[in-house]
Design a protein around this motif. Structure first.
Motif, mmCIF file in Angstrom:
data_model
loop_
_atom_site.group_PDB
_atom_site.id
_atom_site.type_symbol
_atom_site.label_atom_id
_atom_site.label_comp_id
_atom_site.label_asym_id
_atom_site.label_seq_id
_atom_site.Cartn_x
_atom_site.Cartn_y
_atom_site.Cartn_z
ATOM 1 N N SER A 1 1.135 -0.956 -0.179
ATOM 2 C CA SER A 1 0.122 0.167 0.263
ATOM 3 C C SER A 1 1.375 1.713 0.109
ATOM 4 C CB SER A 1 -0.659 0.059 1.050
ATOM 5 O OG SER A 1 -1.935 1.005 1.250
ATOM 6 N N GLN A 2 0.665 1.954 -1.286
ATOM 7 C CA GLN A 2 1.676 3.418 -0.847
ATOM 8 C C GLN A 2 0.880 4.497 -0.792
ATOM 9 O OE1 GLN A 2 4.686 2.950 -2.647
ATOM 10 N NE2 GLN A 2 4.115 1.176 -1.179
ATOM 11 N N ARG A 3 1.502 5.672 0.388
ATOM 12 C CA ARG A 3 0.808 7.075 0.342
ATOM 13 C C ARG A 3 2.319 7.778 -0.463
ATOM 14 N NH1 ARG A 3 -4.287 8.007 1.930
ATOM 15 N NH2 ARG A 3 -3.177 9.900 3.634
ATOM 16 N N LYS A 4 2.650 8.420 -1.585
ATOM 17 C CA LYS A 4 3.325 9.334 -1.480
ATOM 18 C C LYS A 4 3.587 10.030 -2.327
ATOM 19 C CE LYS A 4 6.348 5.615 -0.009
ATOM 20 N NZ LYS A 4 7.153 6.096 1.010
ATOM 21 N N PRO A 5 4.414 10.718 -1.747
ATOM 22 C CA PRO A 5 3.935 12.775 -2.492
ATOM 23 C C PRO A 5 4.577 12.565 -3.578
ATOM 24 C CG PRO A 5 5.726 12.711 -0.429
ATOM 25 C CD PRO A 5 4.871 11.468 -0.609
ATOM 26 N N VAL A 6 4.377 13.228 -4.368
ATOM 27 C CA VAL A 6 4.830 13.378 -6.009
ATOM 28 C C VAL A 6 5.355 15.176 -5.944
ATOM 29 C CG1 VAL A 6 3.575 13.761 -8.817
ATOM 30 C CG2 VAL A 6 3.353 11.900 -6.568
ATOM 31 N N VAL A 7 6.503 15.674 -5.852
ATOM 32 C CA VAL A 7 7.618 16.375 -6.240
ATOM 33 C C VAL A 7 7.364 17.456 -7.110
ATOM 34 C CG1 VAL A 7 8.897 18.051 -5.100
ATOM 35 C CG2 VAL A 7 8.018 16.114 -3.875
ATOM 36 N N ILE A 8 6.584 18.383 -7.784
ATOM 37 C CA ILE A 8 6.470 18.959 -8.998
ATOM 38 C C ILE A 8 8.238 20.487 -8.703
ATOM 39 C CG2 ILE A 8 5.211 20.077 -11.407
ATOM 40 C CD1 ILE A 8 3.155 18.334 -10.430
ATOM 41 N N LYS A 9 9.322 20.049 -9.443
ATOM 42 C CA LYS A 9 9.916 21.501 -9.284
ATOM 43 C C LYS A 9 10.047 22.531 -10.310
ATOM 44 C CE LYS A 9 12.575 19.325 -5.650
ATOM 45 N NZ LYS A 9 13.622 19.651 -4.932
ATOM 46 N N THR A 10 10.495 23.569 -10.651
ATOM 47 C CA THR A 10 10.323 24.282 -11.476
ATOM 48 C C THR A 10 11.546 24.327 -12.308
ATOM 49 O OG1 THR A 10 9.752 26.125 -9.937
ATOM 50 C CG2 THR A 10 7.470 25.856 -10.878
ATOM 51 N N SER A 11 12.049 24.602 -13.007
ATOM 52 C CA SER A 11 13.063 25.859 -13.483
ATOM 53 C C SER A 11 13.551 27.181 -12.900
ATOM 54 C CB SER A 11 13.596 25.113 -14.553
ATOM 55 O OG SER A 11 13.019 26.056 -15.437
ATOM 56 N N GLY A 12 14.866 27.840 -13.104
ATOM 57 C CA GLY A 12 14.970 28.545 -12.319
ATOM 58 C C GLY A 12 16.162 29.182 -11.322
ATOM 59 N N ALA A 13 16.061 30.241 -11.274
ATOM 60 C CA ALA A 13 17.123 30.548 -9.695
ATOM 61 C C ALA A 13 16.472 30.649 -8.699
ATOM 62 C CB ALA A 13 17.831 31.776 -10.080
ATOM 63 N N LYS A 14 14.178 31.173 -9.335
ATOM 64 C CA LYS A 14 13.769 30.892 -7.557
ATOM 65 C C LYS A 14 12.885 29.395 -7.915
ATOM 66 C CE LYS A 14 13.816 36.219 -7.227
ATOM 67 N NZ LYS A 14 12.627 36.818 -7.247
ATOM 68 N N SER A 15 13.015 28.388 -8.262
ATOM 69 C CA SER A 15 12.879 27.769 -8.220
ATOM 70 C C SER A 15 11.687 27.091 -6.889
ATOM 71 C CB SER A 15 13.772 25.829 -8.440
ATOM 72 O OG SER A 15 13.010 24.720 -8.339
ATOM 73 N N VAL A 16 10.248 26.574 -7.504
ATOM 74 C CA VAL A 16 9.377 26.589 -6.666
ATOM 75 C C VAL A 16 9.113 25.140 -6.504
ATOM 76 C CG1 VAL A 16 8.897 28.956 -6.256
ATOM 77 C CG2 VAL A 16 7.450 28.103 -7.681
ATOM 78 N N GLU A 17 7.894 24.470 -5.791
ATOM 79 C CA GLU A 17 7.901 23.455 -6.171
ATOM 80 C C GLU A 17 6.264 23.145 -5.702
ATOM 81 O OE1 GLU A 17 8.783 20.545 -1.778
ATOM 82 O OE2 GLU A 17 10.685 20.998 -3.282
ATOM 83 N N ALA A 18 5.071 22.575 -5.423
ATOM 84 C CA ALA A 18 3.749 21.678 -5.057
ATOM 85 C C ALA A 18 4.377 20.066 -5.055
ATOM 86 C CB ALA A 18 3.246 22.472 -6.320
ATOM 87 N N LYS A 19 3.011 19.986 -4.606
ATOM 88 C CA LYS A 19 2.813 18.540 -4.357
ATOM 89 C C LYS A 19 1.585 18.020 -4.462
ATOM 90 C CE LYS A 19 7.121 17.869 -0.733
ATOM 91 N NZ LYS A 19 6.774 18.394 0.947
ATOM 92 N N ALA A 20 1.399 16.359 -5.070
ATOM 93 C CA ALA A 20 0.187 15.961 -5.427
ATOM 94 C C ALA A 20 0.215 14.525 -4.238
ATOM 95 C CB ALA A 20 0.095 15.337 -6.678
#
Length: 339
Positions: free
Chosen positions: A311-330
């Motif tokens: 059974s899995q419950r894992k965060p999917v981490v999405i990151k942007t490129s560039g000097a001011k990289s940000v991330e979001a999770k699903a």
């Protein structure tokens, strides 16, 4: 606000006491103590020394370890110095909710005691009592009683302020203001002094690298008062990510190890961005990287379980490129089978 200060004896004022006993009306439980220890892993909290009008709350976790939904019917208190609040009325099996104990520092002084009784009526009837204690000192007032940031956009720096007002010793001083996080930067400065009164402005800056999500913490105000040198000040807010992922919950159900599964993700941003990476522990994630920054990106993504099992419950981490990289999770959920 200064009228709330006690100039006669600046060192005397105390907090509240809240206790927990348990009444259980179900034969399936071994003992009341066993039940309360499991459902209420924390039964006592010490607020320490706090100032007049400080917003002082504690969330007692409530764990539903049973196979049926849990319903918190009500919360009652024996004294007006404490308010009990149902934070989560219905708690699903194997999930966690909370009950809040709020100490009424604006109207009470000195040492107080109260009982917060939590009444549960499903899946069985039971009552539990929780304990809090602390010391409300009447010679200090925070205005406002907490530092509230509301909603903050991730990647932007913002500052909020409070004031601590003291009445008592002529030589009283603030000597430090301590934060638990590197991205939360506090500072202080004296703005007035005279006739036994002194005011300090307290500033808190949330840096650009603050993580996304809700935060609730305390700053510790350190003074030269030897008897009660440390006083907490609550800080709360919501850091909102520049990215919004849809769907927020990626549910695959039962899948085989090594089986590729396609999923379309829609990424929306406040500013044009390029997605640099999509990662999930135990999974290989493939997608075609966009070549131009856009505010809305539609990504056809392929997930393959390569080392995840069960059974899995894992965060999917999405990151942007560039000097001011940000991330979001699903959140990815799945049940991995070997064949």
């Amino acid at each position: 606000m200064l009228n709330a200060l006690n100039f006669g004896n600046p060192r005397r004022t105390v907090f509240g006491l809240v206790a927990i006993a348990v009444i259980v009306c179900t034969p399936s439980l071994v003992s009341a103590a066993d039940w309360s220890d499991t459902v209420f892993p924390i039964k006592a909290h010490d607020f320490g020394t706090v100032a007049v009008a400080a917003k002082t709350e504690f969330q007692f976790p409530v764990k539903n370890v049973y196979s049926q939904p849990m319903h918190i019917q009500s919360v009652r208190t024996s004294c007006g110095c404490t308010t009990g609040i149902v934070g989560t009325e219905y708690i699903e099996p194997n999930q966690e909710g909370f009950v809040t104990a709020r100490f009424n520092t604006g109207t009470f002084r000195g040492k107080r005691g109260a009982t917060v009784t939590v009444v549960i009526d499903r899946p069985f009837y039971a009552e539990a009592r929780l304990v809090v204690n602390g010391y409300i000192r009447s010679d200090m007032v925070f205005h406002p009683g907490e530092v509230s940031f509301g909603k903050v956009t991730q990647g932007e720096s913002t500052t909020e302020k409070s004031t601590v007002m003291y009445a008592g010793r002529d030589d009283w001083q603030v000597v430090d203001l301590i934060s638990n996080h590197t991205w939360m930067m506090p500072s202080y400065k004296q703005i007035s002094r005279g006739s036994g009164r002194v005011d300090y402005e307290l500033s808190v800056t949330i840096r650009e690298d603050a993580p996304a999500g809700y935060f609730q913490d305390e700053l510790i105000l350190v003074t030269n008062d030897r008897s009660m040198p440390r006083v907490p000040l609550r800080v709360e807010g919501q850091v909102e990510s520049l990215l919004n992922i849809s769907p927020q919950s990626i549910a695959f159900g039962g899948v085989k190890l090594g089986q590729p599964i396609s999923k379309r993700l829609v990424i929306r941003s406040q500013e044009p961005v390029i997605i640099d990476s999509i990662e999930c522990e135990g999974w290989e994630v493939k997608f075609v990287k966009p070549t131009e920054p856009k505010k809305t990106l539609i990504l056809d993504t392929v997930f393959t379980a390569v080392s995840a099992e069960g059974s899995q419950r894992k965060p999917v981490v999405i990151k942007t490129s560039g000097a001011k990289s940000v991330e979001a999770k699903a959140l990815l959920t799945a049940d991995i089978r070997e064949n």
